[in-house]
Design a protein around this motif. Structure first.
Motif, PDB file in Angstrom:
ATOM      1  N   GLU A  77      52.061  68.787 -38.392  1.00  0.00           N
ATOM      2  CA  GLU A  77      52.234  67.364 -38.107  1.00  0.00           C
ATOM      3  C   GLU A  77      51.407  66.921 -36.899  1.00  0.00           C
ATOM      4  N   GLU A  78      51.038  67.856 -36.025  1.00  0.00           N
ATOM      5  CA  GLU A  78      50.230  67.532 -34.850  1.00  0.00           C
ATOM      6  C   GLU A  78      48.752  67.395 -35.178  1.00  0.00           C
ATOM      7  N   CYS A  79      48.328  67.861 -36.350  1.00  0.00           N
ATOM      8  CA  CYS A  79      46.910  67.844 -36.708  1.00  0.00           C
ATOM      9  C   CYS A  79      46.498  66.480 -37.246  1.00  0.00           C
ATOM     10  N   ASP A  80      45.365  65.954 -36.744  1.00  0.00           N
ATOM     11  CA  ASP A  80      44.797  64.747 -37.330  1.00  0.00           C
ATOM     12  C   ASP A  80      44.181  65.049 -38.691  1.00  0.00           C
ATOM     13  N   TYR A  81      43.571  66.226 -38.791  1.00  0.00           N
ATOM     14  CA  TYR A  81      42.934  66.612 -40.054  1.00  0.00           C
ATOM     15  C   TYR A  81      43.103  68.111 -40.224  1.00  0.00           C
ATOM     16  N   LEU A  82      44.014  68.502 -41.075  1.00  0.00           N
ATOM     17  CA  LEU A  82      44.284  69.922 -41.298  1.00  0.00           C
ATOM     18  C   LEU A  82      43.314  70.452 -42.346  1.00  0.00           C
ATOM     19  N   GLN A  83      42.433  71.357 -41.928  1.00  0.00           N
ATOM     20  CA  GLN A  83      41.506  71.984 -42.871  1.00  0.00           C
ATOM     21  C   GLN A  83      42.192  73.053 -43.703  1.00  0.00           C
ATOM     22  N   GLY A  84      43.002  73.856 -43.047  1.00  0.00           N
ATOM     23  CA  GLY A  84      43.624  74.963 -43.756  1.00  0.00           C
ATOM     24  C   GLY A  84      44.151  75.990 -42.782  1.00  0.00           C
ATOM     25  N   PHE A  85      44.240  77.227 -43.240  1.00  0.00           N
ATOM     26  CA  PHE A  85      44.881  78.279 -42.466  1.00  0.00           C
ATOM     27  C   PHE A  85      44.049  79.559 -42.496  1.00  0.00           C
ATOM     28  N   GLN A  86      44.091  80.268 -41.387  1.00  0.00           N
ATOM     29  CA  GLN A  86      43.538  81.615 -41.334  1.00  0.00           C
ATOM     30  C   GLN A  86      44.702  82.592 -41.222  1.00  0.00           C
ATOM     31  N   VAL A  87      44.712  83.587 -42.081  1.00  0.00           N
ATOM     32  CA  VAL A  87      45.741  84.620 -42.053  1.00  0.00           C
ATOM     33  C   VAL A  87      45.067  85.925 -41.669  1.00  0.00           C
ATOM     34  N   LEU A  88      45.423  86.466 -40.524  1.00  0.00           N
ATOM     35  CA  LEU A  88      44.906  87.760 -40.089  1.00  0.00           C
ATOM     36  C   LEU A  88      46.029  88.777 -40.125  1.00  0.00           C
ATOM     37  N   CYS A  89      45.797  89.872 -40.822  1.00  0.00           N
ATOM     38  CA  CYS A  89      46.841  90.884 -40.937  1.00  0.00           C
ATOM     39  C   CYS A  89      46.203  92.246 -41.152  1.00  0.00           C
ATOM     40  N   ASP A  90      46.921  93.289 -40.763  1.00  0.00           N
ATOM     41  CA  ASP A  90      46.492  94.635 -41.110  1.00  0.00           C
ATOM     42  C   ASP A  90      46.554  94.806 -42.616  1.00  0.00           C
ATOM     43  N   SER A  96      50.147  94.261 -44.709  1.00  0.00           N
ATOM     44  CA  SER A  96      49.415  93.679 -45.834  1.00  0.00           C
ATOM     45  C   SER A  96      50.378  92.893 -46.721  1.00  0.00           C
ATOM     46  N   GLY A  97      51.601  93.379 -46.851  1.00  0.00           N
ATOM     47  CA  GLY A  97      52.609  92.645 -47.613  1.00  0.00           C
ATOM     48  C   GLY A  97      53.045  91.374 -46.912  1.00  0.00           C
ATOM     49  N   VAL A  98      53.162  91.432 -45.574  1.00  0.00           N
ATOM     50  CA  VAL A  98      53.502  90.226 -44.811  1.00  0.00           C
ATOM     51  C   VAL A  98      52.413  89.164 -44.998  1.00  0.00           C
ATOM     52  N   GLY A  99      51.150  89.582 -44.863  1.00  0.00           N
ATOM     53  CA  GLY A  99      50.047  88.634 -45.007  1.00  0.00           C
ATOM     54  C   GLY A  99      49.970  88.039 -46.395  1.00  0.00           C
ATOM     55  N   ALA A 100      50.166  88.885 -47.417  1.00  0.00           N
ATOM     56  CA  ALA A 100      50.110  88.389 -48.792  1.00  0.00           C
ATOM     57  C   ALA A 100      51.231  87.391 -49.067  1.00  0.00           C
ATOM     58  N   LYS A 101      52.427  87.680 -48.555  1.00  0.00           N
ATOM     59  CA  LYS A 101      53.549  86.763 -48.762  1.00  0.00           C
ATOM     60  C   LYS A 101      53.334  85.464 -47.999  1.00  0.00           C
ATOM     61  N   ALA A 102      52.778  85.563 -46.783  1.00  0.00           N
ATOM     62  CA  ALA A 102      52.485  84.351 -46.013  1.00  0.00           C
ATOM     63  C   ALA A 102      51.459  83.486 -46.736  1.00  0.00           C
ATOM     64  N   ALA A 103      50.414  84.106 -47.307  1.00  0.00           N
ATOM     65  CA  ALA A 103      49.408  83.351 -48.041  1.00  0.00           C
ATOM     66  C   ALA A 103      50.025  82.672 -49.262  1.00  0.00           C
TER      67      ALA A 103
END
Length: 427
Positions: A77-90, A96-103
């Motif tokens: 909600e704070e973003c004027d223009y949300l491009q997207g997300f970067q997910v960094l995970c082992d 890898s399961g946490v990152g996949a579920k977050a994505a």
């Protein structure tokens, strides 16, 4: 695992790109920046994640899920223009399961936004640890397959030479002295590459968005890309950018950073290349009128034209995007001292360097959709197919079914087929 969100950068192309936190986050464009931390407390199950299924279950727990969703909603909600997300995970352990579920959650809730996943892998590993190595292989495979299903783009990052069970020596940088067994060294190098290749969509003045970059690289299902970097870019003070690129010859100019082996002989379908940190006076050649030019690169009138022509010469059939930034990469402390043979500005010296330690360096970084994934993913599936899962029942007990394993093999083979060398842009 920490997931953090940064609302963007107001840097121009002549300024240093604002660093994105390397443990994940959203990317938007707004004056100033704001960060949110999502931390798994020590002592919890999340700090003992060994298997992909364990990681998936973490984000199914109401406490973690609600906290993640609340913080995401607040900062989006704070973003004027949300491009997207970067997910960094082992990739090699249960994260890898946490990152996949977050994505997957991000894809469901923010459809149409870019999701770029960066999977971190350790460097060298020991053959004498069969359980750890088998789990690493399984976690990496499940992570790549599931992240590619729920992300716009997936890129493994590693200083190791292979994703498989056979150990390969770590990658080499001619001007860089590092110890691949030290996480501090490895993380600094990978952070340098990541900070460089993501600059185009993190700069306020850049016309490139995260979604546009992903669409250029992931056409025809090619969602897994390789990263590479030249750290530092080997410019000698008396030379120009055309001089240096001509000296590099026809070999791939960057060191591969995605554990896909030697890139020689592979085909590039699309690439995004960023060169940063060169003084504007070095961008073009200053030859006297009437003298023959050493190469077509020396006839270019801007640095952008030089880099674009070089990429076209190297991969004439590839779709290429070239970006030239004046700001170097800062390597002052606490960055480890890895550049003892360079000048203070990170340039390769003509003679033994003298004076203060290096505080900034020029860097060439690249993201590439490469046919090397055809071999790498195919070999990964082949190694998995030879496993006797009865010996590794604890991995299945952590939350993965045998049917999931068979589906994984099909997904890997399907991904590998997307990277057949004959499937170019004209296909």
């Amino acid at each position: 695992m920490t997931m953090r969100q940064e609302t963007g950068s107001t840097a121009t192309l002549d300024e240093a790109p604002r660093r994105q936190d390397l443990l994940g986050g959203g990317v938007g464009r707004k004056r100033g920046s704001s960060k949110s931390g999502f931390v798994f407390p020590r002592g919890s199950e999340a700090c003992r994640l060994e298997a992909f299924g364990q990681g998936e279950r973490v984000l199914q727990e109401p406490g973690y899920l609600e906290e993640l969703e609340d913080r995401l909603h607040f900062f989006v909600e704070e973003c004027d223009y949300l491009q997207g997300f970067q997910v960094l995970c082992d990739l090699h352990d249960g994260f890898s399961g946490v990152g996949a579920k977050a994505a997957e959650l991000l894809q469901d809730e923010y459809s149409g936004r870019g999701i770029i996943a960066w999977g971190l892998l350790p460097g060298p590993y020991a053959l004498g640890e069969p359980r750890r190595n088998i789990f690493r292989l399984l976690n990496t495979a499940f992570g790549l397959a599931r992240l590619s299903a729920h992300s716009s783009l997936v890129c493994p990052l590693s200083l190791g030479g292979s994703l498989g069970l056979r150990p390969e020596p770590p990658v080499r940088f001619p001007q860089l002295h590092y110890d691949a067994a030290l996480p501090f060294h490895c993380s600094a190098i990978l952070a340098t590459a990541l900070d460089t290749v993501t600059a185009p969509y993190r700069l306020h003045s850049s016309p490139v968005s995260m979604v546009h970059l992903a669409e250029m690289l992931n056409y025809s299902g090619k969602k897994v890309v390789t990263a590479g970097a030249t750290i530092p870019f080997p410019l000698v003070p008396s030379q120009s950018l055309p001089d240096t690129l001509v000296q590099l010859g026809g070999a791939t100019p960057w060191t591969p950073l995605s554990a896909c082996g030697d890139p020689s002989g592979t085909h590039c379908f699309a690439q995004s290349v960023v060169l940063r940190g060169l003084d504007r006076a070095c961008h073009t050649s200053q030859h006297a009128p009437g003298r023959p030019l050493p190469s077509p690169l020396h006839a270019c009138s801007t640095g952008e034209e030089v880099l674009a022509l070089y990429l076209q010469q190297q991969q004439p059939r590839a779709r290429s995007s070239a970006h030239l930034l004046l700001a170097p990469c800062k390597v002052a402390p606490p960055y480890p001292r890895l550049f003892s043979r360079l000048r203070q500005q990170g340039l390769v010296p003509d003679a033994a360097p003298t004076g203060p330690a290096v505080d900034s360096i020029p860097v060439l970084g690249a993201l590439c959709s490469s046919s090397s994934w055809n071999r790498t993913l195919g070999d990964l599936a082949q190694e998995l197919s030879t496993l006797d899962l009865r010996r590794w029942a604890s991995f299945l007990d952590a939350g993965v079914e045998r049917d999931d394993f068979q589906e994984l093999l099909q997904e890997l083979h399907g991904l590998a087929q997307c990277y057949r060398a004959g499937d170019g842009l004209e296909a």
